[in-house]
Design an enzyme around this catalytic site. Structure first.
Site, PDB file in Angstrom:
ATOM      1  N   TRP A 132     -78.689  38.662  67.761  1.00  0.00           N
ATOM      2  CA  TRP A 132     -78.183  40.033  67.714  1.00  0.00           C
ATOM      3  C   TRP A 132     -78.852  40.904  66.648  1.00  0.00           C
ATOM      4  O   TRP A 132     -78.693  42.115  66.655  1.00  0.00           O
ATOM      5  CB  TRP A 132     -76.685  40.017  67.395  1.00  0.00           C
ATOM      6  N   ASN A 133     -79.631  40.322  65.749  1.00  0.00           N
ATOM      7  CA  ASN A 133     -79.985  41.111  64.556  1.00  0.00           C
ATOM      8  C   ASN A 133     -81.009  42.189  64.805  1.00  0.00           C
ATOM      9  O   ASN A 133     -81.051  43.192  64.100  1.00  0.00           O
ATOM     10  CB  ASN A 133     -80.417  40.178  63.415  1.00  0.00           C
ATOM     11  N   LYS A 156     -81.034  35.221  77.906  1.00  0.00           N
ATOM     12  CA  LYS A 156     -79.656  35.048  77.429  1.00  0.00           C
ATOM     13  C   LYS A 156     -79.576  35.656  76.034  1.00  0.00           C
ATOM     14  O   LYS A 156     -80.133  35.121  75.084  1.00  0.00           O
ATOM     15  CB  LYS A 156     -79.267  33.570  77.374  1.00  0.00           C
ATOM     16  N   HIS A 157     -78.924  36.810  75.905  1.00  0.00           N
ATOM     17  CA  HIS A 157     -78.854  37.491  74.615  1.00  0.00           C
ATOM     18  C   HIS A 157     -77.605  37.010  73.860  1.00  0.00           C
ATOM     19  O   HIS A 157     -76.752  36.311  74.416  1.00  0.00           O
ATOM     20  CB  HIS A 157     -78.798  39.005  74.814  1.00  0.00           C
ATOM     21  N   GLY A 208     -83.139  32.404  66.501  1.00  0.00           N
ATOM     22  CA  GLY A 208     -81.739  32.253  66.102  1.00  0.00           C
ATOM     23  C   GLY A 208     -81.600  31.208  65.018  1.00  0.00           C
ATOM     24  O   GLY A 208     -82.525  30.999  64.221  1.00  0.00           O
ATOM     25  N   SER A 209     -80.484  30.540  65.004  1.00  0.00           N
ATOM     26  CA  SER A 209     -80.185  29.593  63.929  1.00  0.00           C
ATOM     27  C   SER A 209     -80.849  28.243  64.179  1.00  0.00           C
ATOM     28  O   SER A 209     -81.272  27.932  65.296  1.00  0.00           O
ATOM     29  CB  SER A 209     -78.672  29.379  63.859  1.00  0.00           C
ATOM     30  N   GLU A 230     -88.111  30.658  66.602  1.00  0.00           N
ATOM     31  CA  GLU A 230     -88.144  31.516  65.406  1.00  0.00           C
ATOM     32  C   GLU A 230     -86.763  31.392  64.775  1.00  0.00           C
ATOM     33  O   GLU A 230     -85.792  31.949  65.297  1.00  0.00           O
ATOM     34  CB  GLU A 230     -88.398  32.963  65.821  1.00  0.00           C
ATOM     35  N   LEU A 231     -86.653  30.639  63.705  1.00  0.00           N
ATOM     36  CA  LEU A 231     -85.323  30.324  63.167  1.00  0.00           C
ATOM     37  C   LEU A 231     -85.099  31.028  61.832  1.00  0.00           C
ATOM     38  O   LEU A 231     -85.673  32.093  61.576  1.00  0.00           O
ATOM     39  CB  LEU A 231     -85.178  28.810  63.056  1.00  0.00           C
ATOM     40  N   GLU A 361     -79.775  29.717  53.256  1.00  0.00           N
ATOM     41  CA  GLU A 361     -80.111  31.113  53.558  1.00  0.00           C
ATOM     42  C   GLU A 361     -78.827  31.929  53.502  1.00  0.00           C
ATOM     43  O   GLU A 361     -77.818  31.535  54.076  1.00  0.00           O
ATOM     44  CB  GLU A 361     -80.710  31.193  54.959  1.00  0.00           C
TER      45      GLU A 361
END
Ligand SMILES: NC(=O)C1=CN([C@@H]2O[C@H](COP(=O)(O)OP(=O)(O)OC[C@H]3O[C@@H](n4cnc5c(N)ncnc54)[C@H](O)[C@@H]3O)[C@@H](O)[C@H]2O)C=CC1
Ligand SMILES: CCCCCC(=O)O
Length: 457
Positions: A132-133, A156-157, A208-209, A230-231, A361
Site C-alpha cells: 500500500w505504501n 493482487k494489491h 512487501g514484508s 522487493e522487501l 526496521e
C-alpha cells in the site's frame, strides 16, 4: 465483510467496501490472460504495446490530481507526495514506451560456434503482489516493463488500497490495453497461492514484508516459478565529519518523514561521525519535532497519518519495546490521541545490539541514531544488518563517499542525496531485502526468456 476496504487513516472513516473476486472470476481472469499471452498481442510487434504505454502516461498526467487525491484519502500520503508518486508513474510508462524497443534488441555474442545472439521473449502470465505504501508506483513498476515485453499480469494489491487498484486497472484499459494485459484481483492470499501453482502462471513479483515475501517465494519455488522480491530495508544515512551538515539535516528529515516514514528505502539508521553528532542531533531533532501533523490533503501538513490503525499499533509496540530494552527517546515516542492513525516524529538513541530494535526496521517516523569514530566503524555498523536495500553517505569528499558506497552491503547507495528512484535506474536489494531488480533495462529482463540463438559457423 469484504477484506478490501478504503478507510481514510486521517479520520478512520470507511470510504467504501469492495467485493472480493470469487473462484469463477479468478479462473476467467487467468483464462483471458493466458489466451492473450498466446496471441499476437504478446508475441507480435512491440510498437502497439508501447503505444498503450505512451497513452497511459498521457492519461495519468491528465488525471494526476484525481489520482493523487484518491491515494491520499485511502492511505494517508501527503497530497504533494501523492502528486510526486503519480508523476513518477507517468515517467516510468513513458520511459518504457520510449526505450523498451532499444533495450530488447537482440544482443550479439561473438562466438567460435558461429553467429550468436540473445533475443528477448515474454514468458507468460505473471502474478504481481503489491503493498500500500506507493499504491500506484508499485503497480507501474511491474506493469510498464511487462506490458512492453508482452507478459500479461494478474495483480493482487494490498487490502487497504482497493480504490487505487481499481482506478489503475481502468486507466490501463482506457489507454488501449486489451482485456487480460493487467487484471486487478481482490483476492485472498490462498487464492494467490492457487494462481502461483497454476501451470499457466510463469512468475511472481512481490513487494512487501519479509513474511509475505517468504511465503510467496516458497510457493513460487515449490512450483518452479521465477520470482522477484522487493522487501523491507533498514537503510543507513551516514553523515561524515566533512558533510554539508545543513543539507544533510534538511534531507535527513525528508528521508525519515516522507510518506510518514513508510518507505522501504527511507533513512532509518542515522550513523553520525562523532565530530558532528551533537550538532546534527540538535538540528535534526528540532526540525523533526516541528513537523505539522494533520490532514494529508491540507497543503500545510508536513506529517500525515500512518496507513492504518494496524500500522500505528505495530509502531507503538515496537518503540515501547525498544525503550524497555534501554533505548533513549530524544523526542516523540507516542501515538497521537484522537481520530486518525498519527504517531509523533521520534528519535531513538542508545540502541545496543542486544536491543531487539537494533536489527528492526521502523516503518514509520522513527529515526535511530548511532555515533561512530571513523569510516570503518560506519561501514561495519551499516553492514551489521539482516537487510541490504539502500542507503546514503554524506561527505564533501566524493572519493571518500564512493569508497563507503562500495563497501556498504546494499543494492543501492546515494552519495550526498537521500535515496530516490527513477525509471532508468535499477531498484532492488540483497540479503533479507529480497532479490531481483525492477525498473531500468534490468527490470524488463527479469521475466524475459533471454533466448540464445546460434547459427553454426
Ligand atoms: N519493499 C518495499 O517497498 C515495501 C516493504 N514493505 C514492508 O512490509 C511491511 C508491512 O507492510 P505491508 O503492506 O503490511 O506488507 P505485507 O507484506 O503484509 O503486504 C504486501 C502485499 O503482500 C500481500 N501478502 C501478504 N502476505 C501474503 C501471503 N502469504 N501470500 C500472498 N500475498 C501476501 C499483501 O496482501 C499485500 O498485497 C513493512 O513493515 C515493510 O517492512 C511494505 C511496503 C513496501
Ligand atoms: C520513492 C521511493 C520508492 C520506494 C519504494 C518502496 O518503498 O516500496
Amino acid at each position: 465483510m469484504s477484506s478490501y476496504q478504503s478507510i481514510n487513516p486521517a479520520n478512520n472513516q470507511l470510504l467504501k467496501s469492495w467485493p472480493s473476486h470469487d473462484e469463477a472470476a479468478v479462473s476467467h481472469a487467468l483464462d483471458v490472460a493466458d489466451r492473450l499471452f498466446h496471441s499476437s498481442w504478446s508475441k507480435g510487434e512491440i510498437q502497439p504495446r508501447l503505444q498503450v504505454l505512451k497513452k497511459l502516461a498521457d492519461l495519468i498526467d491528465s488525471r494526476a490530481e484525481e489520482l493523487a487525491t484518491i491515494a491520499s484519502k485511502e492511505m494517508g500520503k501527503l497530497i504533494g507526495q501523492s502528486r510526486g508518486e503519480v508523476k513518477i508513474c507517468s515517467q516510468i510508462a513513458r520511459y518504457y514506451a520510449e526505450n523498451a524497443e532499444r533495450i530488447l534488441q537482440p544482443q550479439s555474442y561473438p562466438s567460435e560456434l558461429g553467429e550468436a545472439w540473445v533475443e528477448y521473449h515474454p514468458i507468460g502470465v505473471l502474478v504481481a503482489v503489491e503493498p500500500w505504501n506507493f499504491p500506484y508506483y508499485q503497480l507501474m513498476r511491474v506493469l510498464a516493463p511487462n506490458l512492453a515485453l508482452g507478459n500479461p499480469v494478474l495483480a493482487k494489491h494490498a487490502n487497504i488500497v482497493p480504490h487505487c487498484a481499481d482506478v489503475f486497472e481502468k486507466l490501463v484499459r482506457e489507454a488501449g490495453a486489451p482485456e487480460g494485459a493487467w487484471t486487478n484481483l481482490f483476492i485472498s492470499t490462498d487464492q494467490v497461492a492457487d494462481l502461483i501453482a497454476d501451470d499457466r502462471v510463469q512468475g511472481v513479483a512481490l513487494t512487501g514484508s519479509e513474511r509475505a515475501g517468504s511465503a510467496v517465494a516458497e510457493q513460487a519455488g515449490k512450483h518452479l516459478k521465477k520470482s522477484t522480491l522487493e522487501l523491507g530495508g533498514n537503510d543507513v544515512f551516514v553523515v561524515l565529519d566533512d558533510a554539508d551538515l545543513d543539507e544533510a539535516v534538511r534531507q535527513g528529515v525528508q528521508a525519515r518523514l516522507s510518506n510518514c516514514g513508510q518507505v522501504c528505502t527511507a533513512a532509518k539508521r542515522f550513523i553520525l561521525h562523532e565530530k558532528i553528532a551533537d550538532r546534527f542531533i540538535s538540528q535534526f531533532s528540532a526540525a523533526l519535532s516541528s513537523a505539522t501533523l494533520g490532514d494529508p490533503l491540507d497543503e500545510k501538513t508536513t506529517l500525515g497519518p500512518l496507513s492504518s490503525a494496524d500500522a500505528r499499533d505495530r509502531l507503538v509496540k515496537q518503540v515501547d519495546e525498544a525503550v524497555t530494552h534501554g533505548a533513549k527517546l530524544v523526542t516523540g515516542g507516542k501515538a497521537v490521541e484522537g481520530a486518525g492513525c498519527f504517531y509523533q516524529p521520534t528519535i531513538l538513541t542508545g540502541i545496543t545490539p542486544d536491543n531487539p530494535a537494533y536489527y528492526q526496521e521502523f516503518f514509520g517516523p522513527v529515526a535511530q541514531i548511532y555515533v561512530v569514530g571513523d569510516d570503518n566503524a560506519a561501514v561495519a555498523l551499516a553492514n551489521d544488518s539482516h537487510y541490504g536495500l539502500g542507503g546514503s553517505v554524506w561527505t564533501r569528499d566524493t572519493a571518500r563517499g564512493r569508497k563507503l558506497a562500495s563497501a556498504i552491503e546494499t543494492g543501492m547507495v546515494f552519495i550526498n542525496s537521500q535515496s530516490d528512484t527513477s525509471a532508468e535506474l535499477p531498484f532492488g536489494g540483497v540479503k533479507r531485502s529480497g532479490y531481483g531488480r525492477e525498473l531500468s533495462d534490468l527490470g524488463i529482463k527479469e521475466f524475459a526468456n533471454q533466448k540464445l540463438v546460434v547459427v553454426a559457423g
